[in-house]
Design a protein around this motif. Structure first.
Motif, PDB file in Angstrom:
ATOM      1  N   ALA A   1       0.898  -1.160   0.113  1.00  0.00           N
ATOM      2  CA  ALA A   1       0.014   0.075  -0.045  1.00  0.00           C
ATOM      3  C   ALA A   1       0.802   1.192   0.028  1.00  0.00           C
ATOM      4  O   ALA A   1       0.412   2.375  -0.686  1.00  0.00           O
ATOM      5  N   ARG A   2       1.885   1.324   0.701  1.00  0.00           N
ATOM      6  CA  ARG A   2       2.846   2.355   0.919  1.00  0.00           C
ATOM      7  C   ARG A   2       3.605   2.769  -0.417  1.00  0.00           C
ATOM      8  O   ARG A   2       4.010   3.744  -0.622  1.00  0.00           O
ATOM      9  N   ASN A   3       3.789   1.797  -1.242  1.00  0.00           N
ATOM     10  CA  ASN A   3       4.486   2.007  -2.576  1.00  0.00           C
ATOM     11  C   ASN A   3       3.740   2.001  -3.668  1.00  0.00           C
ATOM     12  O   ASN A   3       4.039   1.942  -4.850  1.00  0.00           O
ATOM     13  N   MET A   4       2.210   1.985  -3.422  1.00  0.00           N
ATOM     14  CA  MET A   4       1.224   1.930  -4.657  1.00  0.00           C
ATOM     15  C   MET A   4       1.660   2.777  -5.673  1.00  0.00           C
ATOM     16  O   MET A   4       1.435   2.916  -6.843  1.00  0.00           O
ATOM     17  N   GLN A   5       2.080   4.197  -5.331  1.00  0.00           N
ATOM     18  CA  GLN A   5       2.238   5.132  -6.194  1.00  0.00           C
ATOM     19  C   GLN A   5       3.849   5.641  -6.137  1.00  0.00           C
ATOM     20  O   GLN A   5       4.327   6.727  -6.794  1.00  0.00           O
ATOM     21  N   ASN A   6       4.528   4.573  -6.232  1.00  0.00           N
ATOM     22  CA  ASN A   6       6.214   4.770  -6.398  1.00  0.00           C
ATOM     23  C   ASN A   6       6.256   4.089  -8.107  1.00  0.00           C
ATOM     24  O   ASN A   6       6.504   2.981  -8.251  1.00  0.00           O
ATOM     25  N   PHE A   7       5.941   5.168  -8.586  1.00  0.00           N
ATOM     26  CA  PHE A   7       5.694   5.110  -9.878  1.00  0.00           C
ATOM     27  C   PHE A   7       7.290   4.443 -10.716  1.00  0.00           C
ATOM     28  O   PHE A   7       7.080   3.532 -11.764  1.00  0.00           O
TER      29      PHE A   7
END
Ligand code: PEP
Ligand code: MN
Length: 342
Positions: free
Chosen positions: A185-191
């Motif tokens: 969840a914490r990296n879901m937007q670590n593109f």
């Protein structure tokens, strides 16, 4: 898209918008209401941001019609996707059950969990080797040692394995040892990480960020698929709301919604969604009833000694019972608990 002009827009402003749209290849249609003008523009949505239309005099707002995601959208594919992780298929009539401890703590702990979840019928063993913890002082995972233990547990039990990756280095390592990776969840937007996972081609569980909308979540999946990796399984794991009696609020409506919007399989993690051991089984049953393609559940041989997420971990006995219940719910909705060894 639709460009809504404001009430006072003059003919020069309208002409300027028309010119801008035509310059970018949009086909336009004027719709004249009693008080205002609306311009229908047919063209590529990706171009909208670069047009700067919202800042043009006389423009009230822009209303996009098409979804911003393409490759993961339901309409891009006639039917739901199935994803193969070796001999386990996710997204068909069978339900995948992914189980194991939050973190790999020791060889003994993981093997004890693996043997029990396999016997109960799980298809994939989970265990974190790189733990993105809120506190830098909390247990951070055994890293490569943990991956080696996962691989050993897989060889001993025949279970496939999944582990969370948090950066390029952990992805590189995980690719050597496990069958599937998880973006948390914490990296879901670590593109950047999403692109790397996309290039790796490895099957991936993409958790929903705890403050992410369904559209943002699907856009994250689009990053992975746009790099050529179609093996994406979405995982609803609860979102932050004002309610603090549970760790998160499980958004069960996301399951049928995702089924409408996307062809990707979707599973549910009732452990992180609730944070409360007693609530895990009811939410797992509800997830299957709502159409999830599987569940991901934390199981620990001794939850009270867990280094991570003990309060939400099922004992092996709880998990045995849950599997009995899931088989009943699955048959009620025309599915079978599959991918396991029973
Ligand atoms: C996990 O699965 O252990 C985990 C950390 O999940 P999430 O990213 O959903 O918090
Ligand atoms: Mn956990």
């Amino acid at each position: 898209m639709v460009v809504v002009m404001n009430l006072t827009a003059g003919s020069e402003q309208i002409a300027a918008v028309q010119q801008r749209l035509e310059q970018y290849g949009f086909e336009i249609h004027f719709i004249r209401g009693v008080k205002r003008l609306v311009i229908g523009a047919v063209g590529d949505r990706q171009e909208i941001a670069s047009l700067g239309l919202e800042a043009m005099p006389g423009v009230e707002r822009i209303v996009p019609i098409m979804k911003p995601y393409k490759l993961v959208s339901r309409e891009s594919k006639g039917k739901p996707s199935t994803i193969k992780v070796k001999d386990v298929t996710i997204g068909d009539r069978s339900l995948v059950v992914i189980a194991g401890p939050c973190a790999v703590e020791s060889r003994e702990q993981l093997l004890a969990a693996a043997i029990r979840v396999r016997a109960a019928g799980a298809g994939i063993l989970r265990g974190g080797a790189f733990k993105p913890r809120t506190s830098p002082y909390s247990f951070q995972g055994l890293e490569e040692e943990g991956l080696k233990i996962l691989s050993e547990a897989s060889q001993e039990t025949g279970l496939l394995t999944v582990t969370e990756i948090i950066d390029e280095a952990s992805l590189e390592l995980a690719l050597k040892y496990v069958d599937m990776v998880q973006v948390g969840a914490r990296n879901m937007q670590n593109f950047q990480l999403l692109r790397l996972v996309g290039r790796s081609g490895k099957p991936v569980i993409l958790k929903r960020g705890f403050s992410s909308t369904v559209e943002e979540w699907l856009m994250a999946a689009e990053y992975v698929v746009s790099e050529g990796n179609e093996n994406v399984v979405l995982c609803e794991r609860g979102i932050r709301t004002f309610e603090n009696a549970t760790r998160n609020t499980l958004d069960l409506s996301a399951i049928p919604l995702i089924k409408d919007l996307s062809h990707l399989p979707v599973i549910v993690d009732p452990s992180h969604a609730t944070g409360v051991q007693r609530l895990v089984a009811p939410m797992a049953r509800a997830a299957v009833a709502a159409g999830a393609d599987g569940v991901l559940v934390e199981v620990h041989p001794e939850p009270c000694k867990a280094l991570c997420d003990g309060p939400q971990s099922l004992t092996p006995e709880d998990f045995d019972q849950l599997m009995v219940e899931l088989r009943m719910v699955a048959s009620a909705v025309g599915r079978v608990v599959g991918g396991g060894c029973i």
